[in-house]
Design a protein around this motif. Structure first.
Motif, PDB file in Angstrom:
ATOM      1  N   VAL A 128       0.103   0.125  21.252  1.00 29.24           N
ATOM      2  CA  VAL A 128      -0.290  -0.962  21.207  1.00 29.24           C
ATOM      3  C   VAL A 128      -2.158  -0.517  21.108  1.00 29.24           C
ATOM      4  N   LEU A 129      -2.818  -0.316  20.315  1.00 27.64           N
ATOM      5  CA  LEU A 129      -4.341  -0.088  20.474  1.00 27.64           C
ATOM      6  C   LEU A 129      -4.728  -1.095  20.175  1.00 27.64           C
TER       7      LEU A 129
ATOM      8  N   THR B 293     -12.865   5.299  19.949  1.00 30.56           N
ATOM      9  CA  THR B 293     -12.490   6.569  20.289  1.00 30.56           C
ATOM     10  C   THR B 293     -11.037   6.536  20.425  1.00 30.56           C
ATOM     11  N   GLY B 294     -10.501   4.581  20.140  1.00 37.23           N
ATOM     12  CA  GLY B 294      -8.945   4.856  20.965  1.00 37.23           C
ATOM     13  C   GLY B 294      -8.245   6.033  20.412  1.00 37.23           C
ATOM     14  N   PRO B 295      -8.281   5.557  17.988  1.00 37.87           N
ATOM     15  CA  PRO B 295      -7.229   6.438  18.040  1.00 37.87           C
ATOM     16  C   PRO B 295      -6.532   7.567  18.227  1.00 37.87           C
TER      17      PRO B 295
ATOM     18  N   GLN C 190       6.724   3.657  19.118  1.00 35.96           N
ATOM     19  CA  GLN C 190       6.001   2.939  17.447  1.00 35.96           C
ATOM     20  C   GLN C 190       4.393   2.292  18.239  1.00 35.96           C
ATOM     21  N   LEU C 191       3.268   3.105  17.150  1.00 38.35           N
ATOM     22  CA  LEU C 191       1.986   2.629  16.952  1.00 38.35           C
ATOM     23  C   LEU C 191       1.888   1.628  16.112  1.00 38.35           C
ATOM     24  N   VAL C 192       0.942   0.413  17.163  1.00 36.17           N
ATOM     25  CA  VAL C 192       0.721  -1.163  16.651  1.00 36.17           C
ATOM     26  C   VAL C 192      -0.784  -0.530  16.469  1.00 36.17           C
ATOM     27  N   ASP C 193      -1.779  -0.799  15.103  1.00 34.36           N
ATOM     28  CA  ASP C 193      -3.199  -0.952  15.516  1.00 34.36           C
ATOM     29  C   ASP C 193      -3.522  -2.099  15.342  1.00 34.36           C
ATOM     30  N   LEU C 194      -4.151  -3.092  16.263  1.00 35.17           N
ATOM     31  CA  LEU C 194      -4.750  -4.250  16.226  1.00 35.17           C
ATOM     32  C   LEU C 194      -5.586  -4.545  15.383  1.00 35.17           C
ATOM     33  N   ALA C 195      -6.186  -3.896  14.908  1.00 33.02           N
ATOM     34  CA  ALA C 195      -7.997  -3.043  13.959  1.00 33.02           C
ATOM     35  C   ALA C 195      -5.996  -3.787  12.374  1.00 33.02           C
TER      36      ALA C 195
ATOM     37  N   GLY D  30     -13.722  -6.150  31.471  1.00 35.87           N
ATOM     38  CA  GLY D  30     -13.313  -6.914  31.022  1.00 35.87           C
ATOM     39  C   GLY D  30     -12.389  -5.682  29.669  1.00 35.87           C
ATOM     40  N   ILE D  31     -11.153  -6.657  28.726  1.00 39.54           N
ATOM     41  CA  ILE D  31     -10.774  -6.296  27.889  1.00 39.54           C
ATOM     42  C   ILE D  31     -10.946  -7.108  26.859  1.00 39.54           C
ATOM     43  N   PRO D  32     -10.819  -6.211  25.891  1.00 41.77           N
ATOM     44  CA  PRO D  32     -10.977  -6.598  24.196  1.00 41.77           C
ATOM     45  C   PRO D  32     -11.025  -7.597  23.826  1.00 41.77           C
ATOM     46  N   ALA D  33     -11.797  -9.011  23.279  1.00 37.56           N
ATOM     47  CA  ALA D  33     -11.294  -9.983  23.190  1.00 37.56           C
ATOM     48  C   ALA D  33      -9.866  -9.749  21.574  1.00 37.56           C
ATOM     49  N   ALA D  34      -9.945  -9.541  21.126  1.00 38.83           N
ATOM     50  CA  ALA D  34      -8.758  -8.828  19.963  1.00 38.83           C
ATOM     51  C   ALA D  34      -7.455  -8.637  20.921  1.00 38.83           C
ATOM     52  N   LEU D  35      -7.747  -8.484  22.214  1.00 37.64           N
ATOM     53  CA  LEU D  35      -5.874  -7.700  22.998  1.00 37.64           C
ATOM     54  C   LEU D  35      -6.094  -8.860  23.794  1.00 37.64           C
ATOM     55  N   LYS D  36      -7.147 -10.260  23.977  1.00 38.53           N
ATOM     56  CA  LYS D  36      -6.886 -11.136  24.454  1.00 38.53           C
ATOM     57  C   LYS D  36      -6.182 -12.063  23.682  1.00 38.53           C
ATOM     58  N   ASN D  37      -6.607 -12.036  22.121  1.00 37.92           N
ATOM     59  CA  ASN D  37      -6.404 -13.364  21.504  1.00 37.92           C
ATOM     60  C   ASN D  37      -4.842 -12.484  20.928  1.00 37.92           C
TER      61      ASN D  37
END
Length: 196
Positions: free
Chosen positions: A7-8, A16-18, A37-42, A88-95
């Motif tokens: 999970v990106l 920079t993540g990709p 497999q790669l899953v991109d939250l964007a 901390g962690i990105p808000a998108a990941l916590k969501n």
């Protein structure tokens, strides 16, 4: 063979993540126990949690939730590729985590973090606290990437040998945990079916 979902976690423009996720995905695809497999939250594009019912009910009203649920449910193990934002962690990941409940249970999870001085390790510490109550099993080996040392001004990653060794150790632990935890999931499903 077990399905490993990488999970990106960053959705920030110019992230920079990709390049880091692509590097790790190459490592994972070389492991004999995993189909990675790669899953991109964007790309998944989950809005701020918009399900009216608690995820423990699994009564999802929105198609984006059902799609995300299917991805997580079908996975046997995870690696979260995450930056550190303000310790901390990105808000998108916590969501993304908070959208679901049962789909995470009894699955191992590893971490590839990146950042400046701490190389993202504060984010990993937070993730361990967030994921353990969901009955996930965080593995101990991690890959922590210091951006100043390993990513150049053009955004290219220059991996070191220790990164490959760290990734190999994490993948080995995930591969060891995945079959045992799969047995727990199967036992839980059998118990649910008998009760229903």
């Amino acid at each position: 063979m077990h399905r490993l979902t990488v999970v990106l976690a960053s959705t920030r423009p110019g992230r920079t993540g990709p390049v880091i996720a692509d590097w790790f995905l190459d490592q994972a695809r070389g492991h004999p126990d995993f189909e990675a497999q790669l899953v991109d939250l964007a790309e998944i594009g989950l809005p701020l949690l918009d399900e009216p019912e608690h995820p423990i009910q699994r009564r999802y009203r929105h198609e984006h939730t059902r799609r995300w649920s299917a991805i997580v449910d079908a996975s046997d193990a995870f690696v979260l590729v995450t930056p550190e934002y303000n310790y901390g962690i990105p808000a998108a990941l916590k969501n993304a985590v908070d959208y679901l409940y049962w789909e995470w249970a009894h699955k191992p999870v590893g971490f590839v973090s990146y950042g400046m001085a701490s190389a993202g390790q504060h984010a990993v510490a937070m993730l361990r606290q967030v994921l353990t109550p969901l009955r996930m099993t965080p593995v101990t080996p991690t890959v922590a990437i210091p951006l100043r040392d390993l990513v150049d001004e053009q955004g290219a990653l220059h991996p070191k040998d220790w990164m490959g060794s760290a990734a190999e150790g994490m993948l080995a632990e995930l591969a060891g945990h995945a079959p045992a935890l799969a047995g727990l999931r199967e036992a839980g499903r059998a118990a649910d079916a008998a009760a229903g």
